[in-house]
Scaffold this active site. Structure first.
Site, PDB file in Angstrom:
ATOM      1  N   GLY A 219       0.824  -1.204   0.000  1.00  0.00           N
ATOM      2  CA  GLY A 219       0.000   0.000   0.000  1.00  0.00           C
ATOM      3  C   GLY A 219       0.851   1.243   0.000  1.00  0.00           C
ATOM      4  N   GLU A 241       5.585  -3.307   1.146  1.00  0.00           N
ATOM      5  CA  GLU A 241       5.727  -3.043  -0.282  1.00  0.00           C
ATOM      6  C   GLU A 241       4.997  -1.741  -0.570  1.00  0.00           C
ATOM      7  OE1 GLU A 241       7.742  -4.613  -1.953  1.00  0.00           O
ATOM      8  OE2 GLU A 241       8.016  -6.465  -0.814  1.00  0.00           O
TER       9      GLU A 241
END
Length: 487
Positions: A219, A241
């Site tokens: 996100g 990530e």
């Protein structure tokens, strides 16, 4: 593939579980809605070592593959509902990428699970030492809305391969895909080893209050910080990530191939891709040439009216649409610029003379707007990139090996890719992850297996003969010299 942050909305509630074909009890009990109970039940399963055997891991990977094969249409329909994705793009960037991860894991699972012998100093002989991968336990995977299938199932593949049990939290901003996952996963995967929890921000908050053995989040940076803070309360390791402003440095803009590849990488999924080129740095006259080539490439891909192209998707919601439309006022529109508020579509747009202090250049764009910035030289471009937070990926368009080497040496990014945006994601053997502000930890293939495993040290030594006597005190001059030589 991180997403930019946005307010949360509610989604459909999780559906009841059903029979699985693989060694499940004849009647599968309905999972409790209470998050505390779900997580506690998963910890109980970890204690039974249900998910540890290779056979179980392989069976779950096979079941996941069958789910994709049997319900491909359900997933492509859901992705069309959530993001307007065409069938080919949905298969290419979501379903087939997960299939590739599954295939790679199935092929290499036995190899990954093997212990690796480690050399031992002479002073400790005879002995044996090895590194053995061990499951972490209960893994929480929080997915993203921009690739709502791929970014929940690819981490799940890594978690299954590593022998963990998994709680999945799909994005509520892709409600159709979330609902299909909630309906199908209990039918194909063992309900004891994988649970799907649906809901919005409050659901994520309650999940983050529980103790997990690893949290995997995809996100935006703002929510990534929230996840990391919550994980720290339990000393839980995280994989984040995220995203950032991934640059593309173009040395020669006259190439039609370069323009096509830039347009493909940028405007796929309407620009809602964390590894998409966020902006272009064009050296010298490359900017003027590139503008002409990009216009041809965009028309070739999406026709003269991209808003009506079946191969061109839409923006996820009104909040993101309004944010992106506001960016159009911060520079000169060279290509595109049109939009339709009813369909939440924005034309592939190329801009120049952008305001360097505007949100367009401060924030990750995460949409179909591509600024082109003219720079004097390669060195000036590198300085421009390095003056900003580390991106998830940095692209160089040049055939010059010297420049490629210099770019890799001087630019810090999660990945360095030459001449083709986004393609590194399709290579299971390459790690995918960020550095600094663009994330921590990497996955895909073996890298995901090891990220979600404890690489445990194991050593053994016999007591039949005490060969450690040479290391015991008292330490005479002769013994100290011997120790130096042995160690």
């Amino acid at each position: 593939m991180g997403t930019s942050d946005t307010p949360h909305k509610s989604a459909a509630s999780r559906e009841s579980t059903a029979l699985n074909e693989l060694e499940l009890p004849e009647v599968v009990p309905e999972l409790p809605e209470n998050i505390v109970e779900i997580v506690a039940s998963m910890h109980d399963v970890v204690a039974t070592r249900l998910a540890h055997p290779r056979r179980f891991r392989a069976s779950q990977l096979k079941a996941l593959e069958r789910m994709l094969d049997a319900h491909e249409q359900d997933f492509t329909d859901a992705l069309a509902d959530d993001l307007g994705k065409g069938t080919v793009e949905a298969k290419l960037t979501e379903i087939d990428m997960v299939r590739a991860e599954i295939d790679h894991a199935q092929l290499h699972l036995s190899e990954w699970m093997e212990s690796k012998a480690v050399k031992i100093p002479l002073a400790l002989h005879p002995a044996a030492a090895k590194i053995e991968p061990q499951p972490l336990g209960v893994v929480l995977v929080i997915g993203a809305w921009n690739y709502p299938l791929q970014l929940i199932l690819a981490p799940l593949v890594a978690s299954i391969a590593a022998g963990n049990v998994t709680v999945l939290k799909p994005s509520e901003l892709a409600p159709a895909t979330s609902a299909v996952l909630g309906r199908l996963i209990p039918k194909f995967l063992d309900h004891r080893a994988c649970a799907v929890v649906q809901g919005g921000a409050s659901t994520s908050k309650h999940l983050l209050e529980q103790h997990f053995d690893h949290i995997f989040f995809t996100g935006g940076e703002r929510v990534g910080k929230i996840v990391a803070r919550a994980a720290a309360e339990h000393l839980t390791p995280v994989t984040l990530e995220l995203g950032g402003k991934s640059p593309a440095l173009v040395m020669d803009g006259s190439s039609a191939t370069v323009a096509r590849r830039l347009a493909f990488g940028k405007f796929m999924n309407s620009g809602q891709t964390c590894v998409a080129p966020d902006y272009v740095l064009a050296v010298g006259d490359a900017a003027r040439d590139l503008e002409k080539q990009l216009a041809k490439a965009i028309t070739g891909f999406y026709g003269k009216n991209p808003l009506s192209s079946r191969d061109y998707g839409r923006i996820v919601n009104t909040a993101h649409f309004d944010r992106l439309v506001s960016y159009l006022d911060h520079g000169e529109i060279l290509i595109g610029g049109g939009y339709d508020a009813d369909t939440l579509k924005i034309e592939p747009t190329v801009m120049a003379n952008v305001d360097p202090d505007s949100p367009l250049m401060r924030e990750e764009i995460f949409g179909p707007i591509l600024p082109i910035i003219a720079v004097e030289s390669f060195d000036a471009a590198v300085r421009f990139i390095n003056a900003r937070p580390n991106p998830l990926v940095a692209y160089l368009f040049s055939e010059n090996p010297r420049l490629q080497s210099a770019f890799g040496d001087q630019v810090r990014a999660g990945a360095i890719v030459h001449n083709a945006p986004n393609v590194h994601l399709f290579v299971p053997g390459l790690p995918f992850g960020g550095v600094g502000a663009s994330g921590m930890g990497a996955y895909h293939g073996r890298h995901g297996f090891e990220r979600l495993s404890q690489m445990r040290a194991v050593m053994g030594k016999t007591t039949v003969v005490d060969t450690l006597k040479a290391l015991y005190p008292p330490y005479t001059w002769a013994k100290s010299k011997l120790i130096d030589r042995l160690m």
